[in-house]
Design an enzyme around this catalytic site. Structure first.
Site, mmCIF file in Angstrom:
data_model
loop_
_atom_site.group_PDB
_atom_site.id
_atom_site.type_symbol
_atom_site.label_atom_id
_atom_site.label_comp_id
_atom_site.label_asym_id
_atom_site.label_seq_id
_atom_site.Cartn_x
_atom_site.Cartn_y
_atom_site.Cartn_z
ATOM 1 N N SER A 135 0.778 -1.054 -0.088
ATOM 2 C CA SER A 135 -0.008 -0.028 -0.126
ATOM 3 C C SER A 135 0.759 1.078 -0.136
ATOM 4 O O SER A 135 0.631 2.265 -0.834
ATOM 5 C CB SER A 135 -0.823 0.097 1.160
ATOM 6 N N TYR A 232 -8.091 -7.769 -2.650
ATOM 7 C CA TYR A 232 -7.401 -8.024 -3.861
ATOM 8 C C TYR A 232 -8.515 -8.194 -4.890
ATOM 9 O O TYR A 232 -9.624 -8.943 -4.709
ATOM 10 C CB TYR A 232 -6.260 -9.034 -3.854
#
Length: 376
Positions: A135, A232
């Site tokens: 991230s 995801y």
């Protein structure tokens, strides 16, 4: 009193890698925990950090063999096994280890009796957010992708009303609305573009709208949510792929800038844009393929090269965060510190992993590969 843990910070050896796994800020924090920190000479040079800065923060500078006597070794990319010579038995190797792409290296860690911890396998749960290297680095990648595209684009992004006439705003389309995609939307908006975005996960529609962009979604294809484990995206059904291709084809022809960000962990990047679709775009348009290192979302994209097809420039760096080495290193190194700090046992004088996160990121232990995702 427990003996202090020895942490080694390696100089990166991979081509084009400019980041470093610790900064003077995190060295100070690690020594405050009670660790001793050794930094390999010139490890931070590409990130504008001098050896003297590390020394002032309390680190020892090693001209060579930085891993000698280390209990924990920090890296950005997984170090080759020869660089780890002299590390203590059972030493942790903490880095982005590319377990699927470099299985041979993982086997080497196991054979050497090292405990390899793949930071990119960090679970996407609330308490691990501050440790999530994917991230932190994707955020910078989304930002930089738009800046690079803007630099290659031969026109301005914002609408400008001048005495000589009006300059129309550029139209930017972001494909894939994860961390990188959201930052790409925000950056393109700040630069003044008209922004639209799409994703296979229907839940991202509100996120797109919250940033002031227009959501572009396939409608009336039932049961395709695209939401995989840990947030995801998963692979799409043939029906969804067909419907999306038709939607994208009509939309992409009107765009000036396209940023593609779609990745599936452990798989080749999904193909989002074909050569035929590129041919429908206006000459001078730019596509930035953030997935180029994993096969690419765009047909014909080549890592670290600007390719021109049908008058459209296609670009993608294999390591986009490395284009922002100082900030990328600062965020990455905080991820590593937050990880150790969260599990630091004061009585043991070292970090002790719990089962949830330990099992998620541990690749090797006791001379064996132990991660379930690496066993067929």
């Amino acid at each position: 009193m427990a003996q202090s843990v020895a942490i080694a910070v390696l100089r990166e050896r991979a081509a084009g890698e400019t980041r470093v796994a610790a900064t003077p800020e995190t060295v100070k924090k690690l020594t405050a925990l009670g660790a001793t920190v050794t930094v390999e000479a010139e490890a931070g040079l590409a990130a504008s950090i001098a050896d003297a800065d590390y020394a002032a923060a309390g680190a020892r500078i090693a001209e060579s063999a930085a891993a000698q006597g280390a209990d924990i070794v920090f890296g950005v990319q997984g170090p080759e096994i020869d660089v780890l010579a002299g590390a203590n038995p059972g030493a942790w190797v903490v880095a982005g280890l590319d377990p699927f792409g470099r299985r041979d290296r993982v086997e080497g860690y196991a054979a050497a009796g090292l405990e390899a911890l793949a930071m990119e396998f960090m679970p996407r749960i609330t308490r691990a957010q501050s440790m999530d290297i994917l991230s932190s680095q994707a955020n910078l990648s989304g930002y930089k992708a738009v800046l690079i595209a803007a630099n290659l684009y031969g026109r301005a992004f914002p609408m400008m009303m001048t005495a000589a006439g009006t300059v129309s705003a550029a139209k930017a389309f972001v494909m894939g609305v994860g961390v990188a995609g959201l930052q790409a939307i925000a950056t393109a908006r700040r630069l003044g573009a008209q922004v639209s975005a799409t994703d296979v996960r229907s839940a991202t529609r509100e996120q797109i709208q919250s940033l002031g962009a227009k959501p572009i979604f396939v409608e009336n294809v039932a049961g395709i949510e695209g939401e995989g484990a840990g947030g995801y995206a998963t692979e799409m059904s043939p029906e969804y792929q067909k419907a999306q291709a038709e939607l994208v084809s009509s939309h992409i022809a009107k765009q000036d800038i396209v940023i593609t960000t779609a990745l599936i962990p452990g798989r080749a990047a999904p193909r989002l844009i074909s050569d035929a679709q590129i041919a429908t775009m206006k000459p001078g348009s730019v596509i930035y393929d953030l997935a180029v290192a994993q096969g690419g979302n765009v047909e014909g994209s080549v890592p670290d090269q600007v390719v021109e097809r049908h008058g459209v420039k296609i670009v993608g760096f294999s390591n986009t965060p490395a284009q922002l080495p100082a900030d990328a290193s600062a965020l990455y190194s905080r991820n590593l510190f937050n990880f150790l700090n969260a599990f630091w046992d004061k009585d043991a004088g070292r970090p002790v992993l719990d089962e949830e996160i330990g099992n998620a990121i541990r690749l090797t232990q006791g001379g064996k590969i132990v991660h379930e995702r690496l066993h067929p």
